[in-house]
Design a protein around this motif. Structure first.
Motif, PDB file in Angstrom:
ATOM      1  N   GLN A  70     -20.456  40.088 -57.608  1.00  0.00           N
ATOM      2  CA  GLN A  70     -19.130  39.737 -57.931  1.00  0.00           C
ATOM      3  C   GLN A  70     -18.481  40.925 -57.460  1.00  0.00           C
ATOM      4  O   GLN A  70     -19.010  42.152 -57.122  1.00  0.00           O
ATOM      5  CB  GLN A  70     -18.667  39.664 -59.345  1.00  0.00           C
ATOM      6  CG  GLN A  70     -19.057  40.803 -60.216  1.00  0.00           C
ATOM      7  CD  GLN A  70     -18.669  40.562 -61.785  1.00  0.00           C
ATOM      8  OE1 GLN A  70     -19.812  40.302 -62.609  1.00  0.00           O
ATOM      9  NE2 GLN A  70     -17.567  40.495 -62.140  1.00  0.00           N
TER      10      GLN A  70
ATOM     11  N   GLY B 200     -14.928  29.949 -64.130  1.00  0.00           N
ATOM     12  CA  GLY B 200     -15.043  29.585 -62.881  1.00  0.00           C
ATOM     13  C   GLY B 200     -14.606  30.669 -61.770  1.00  0.00           C
ATOM     14  O   GLY B 200     -14.690  30.302 -60.387  1.00  0.00           O
TER      15      GLY B 200
ATOM     16  N   ASP C 108     -15.125  33.049 -58.859  1.00  0.00           N
ATOM     17  CA  ASP C 108     -15.977  33.300 -58.063  1.00  0.00           C
ATOM     18  C   ASP C 108     -15.338  34.253 -56.882  1.00  0.00           C
ATOM     19  O   ASP C 108     -14.606  33.830 -56.116  1.00  0.00           O
ATOM     20  CB  ASP C 108     -16.423  32.010 -57.397  1.00  0.00           C
ATOM     21  CG  ASP C 108     -17.590  31.771 -56.278  1.00  0.00           C
ATOM     22  OD1 ASP C 108     -18.077  32.950 -56.364  1.00  0.00           O
ATOM     23  OD2 ASP C 108     -17.856  30.992 -55.740  1.00  0.00           O
TER      24      ASP C 108
ATOM     25  N   LEU D 262     -21.295  31.678 -59.361  1.00  0.00           N
ATOM     26  CA  LEU D 262     -20.023  32.277 -59.987  1.00  0.00           C
ATOM     27  C   LEU D 262     -20.345  33.513 -60.661  1.00  0.00           C
ATOM     28  O   LEU D 262     -21.225  33.922 -61.009  1.00  0.00           O
ATOM     29  CB  LEU D 262     -19.295  31.217 -61.069  1.00  0.00           C
ATOM     30  CG  LEU D 262     -19.343  29.705 -60.597  1.00  0.00           C
ATOM     31  CD1 LEU D 262     -19.024  28.837 -61.899  1.00  0.00           C
ATOM     32  CD2 LEU D 262     -18.114  29.651 -59.736  1.00  0.00           C
TER      33      LEU D 262
END
Length: 314
Positions: free
Chosen positions: A260, A270, A272, A279
């Motif tokens: 991330q 959710g 992303d 995700l």
């Protein structure tokens, strides 16, 4: 930003059980750098000061890609040497241990910053629940459990505000490398932690500092379920943030936490933020989500904790 009001005191009052002891202070009084130049792995800033925990200024001690690589190589060498001596963990197994926890309640002269024995017991229960994988069917049981080894209450205005941090930790820390010391303070952050590979260099400051209002039942909105301590203890066991290194394959050195780009705020299902697969792991204790959003360490994080424990704390 919470204010820091100097109010030096000539003595610290230690309440251990029913005993009342007086111990002289060093007399040191100086402005506190961000973390007193001590190696710290995390620095959470409560909401209101920033959009997300850690969003106000640097939130980790800087670990470059080169240092990260060197830490991994050093750890591998230590584990290999321990395995050769028969003092490591058998291949395929995980380390398991009961961690003694020393809780140091840093109150000011008026008693501000105090927490109840019930809150402390609840905090230990949260650590056992989260490290035991009990908050989600996807969560790993790390094999580590926690037991309260002692609660110590100090009255000192400077220490309450996390000033003279390196000094007060060296004066109050208890136990060896395997002992988790928690200092409950009132500062501008939710928490600050040290990494296990720094213990040999500075054993006197090893542990985690936690905003006292983040304990179960505390007043820190969205962060009062006790999971700040879980996050900080994760660093203490050797985990990076899930966003360590951003959108890179190396990332946090853990294969089953998708990369991330930045910390999470709240619980944005959710999300992303990287083009790499998966995700964002917003439910992972090593992100910056709300306490209510957290529910897991992953199996590979459990393996990393086992390796780091074996290398640096066993």
């Amino acid at each position: 930003m919470r204010s820091f009001i100097p109010s030096p005191r000539a003595a610290a009052v230690l309440l251990a059980g029913s005993a009342l002891l007086l111990s002289p202070l060093s007399g040191q009084a100086s402005a506190r750098p961000v973390v007193d130049q001590a190696p710290a792995s995390d620095c959470f800033v409560p909401p209101g000061n920033a959009a997300a925990k850690g969003g106000h200024g640097p939130d980790t001690r800087d670990i470059s890609a080169a240092e990260q690589k060197a830490i991994e190589a050093r750890t591998a060498q230590i584990l290999k040497a321990k395995a050769a001596r028969g003092t490591g963990v058998p291949k395929g197994a995980l380390a398991a241990a009961t961690v003694p926890v020393y809780v140091n309640v840093m109150r000011d002269a008026a008693g501000n910053g105090d927490v109840t024995d019930t809150q402390i017991s609840q905090q230990i229960a949260v650590l056992n629940k989260t490290f035991g994988g009990q908050e989600s069917s996807q969560a790993a049981n790390t094999g580590f459990t926690f037991t309260l080894a002692g609660t110590f209450r100090y009255n000192n205005n400077q220490w309450h505000q996390d000033k003279q941090s390196s000094s007060y930790r060296k004066q109050t820390r208890k136990g060896g490398a395997n002992a988790l010391n928690i200092w409950l303070v009132d500062f501008a952050y939710l928490g600050i932690a040290t990494f296990p590979w720094d213990y040999a260099r500075q054993p006197g400051i090893d542990g985690i500092r936690v905003q006292y209002t983040s304990l179960p039942g505390g007043s820190e909105t969205n962060y009062n379920l006790g999971e700040t301590a879980t996050h900080e203890a994760g660093h203490w066991f050797g985990l990076y943030h899930t966003f360590q290194g951003g959108c890179t394959a190396t990332n946090d050195e853990v294969a089953d936490t998708p990369a991330q780009s930045s910390p999470t705020n709240g619980c944005p299902e959710g999300r992303d933020s990287c083009s790499l697969p998966g995700l964002d792991p917003i439910h992972n204790y090593m992100d910056y989500s709300y306490d209510s959003c957290y529910n897991q360490f992953t199996p590979n994080q459990s393996t990393r904790m086992s390796d780091m424990w074996t290398a640096y704390r066993a």
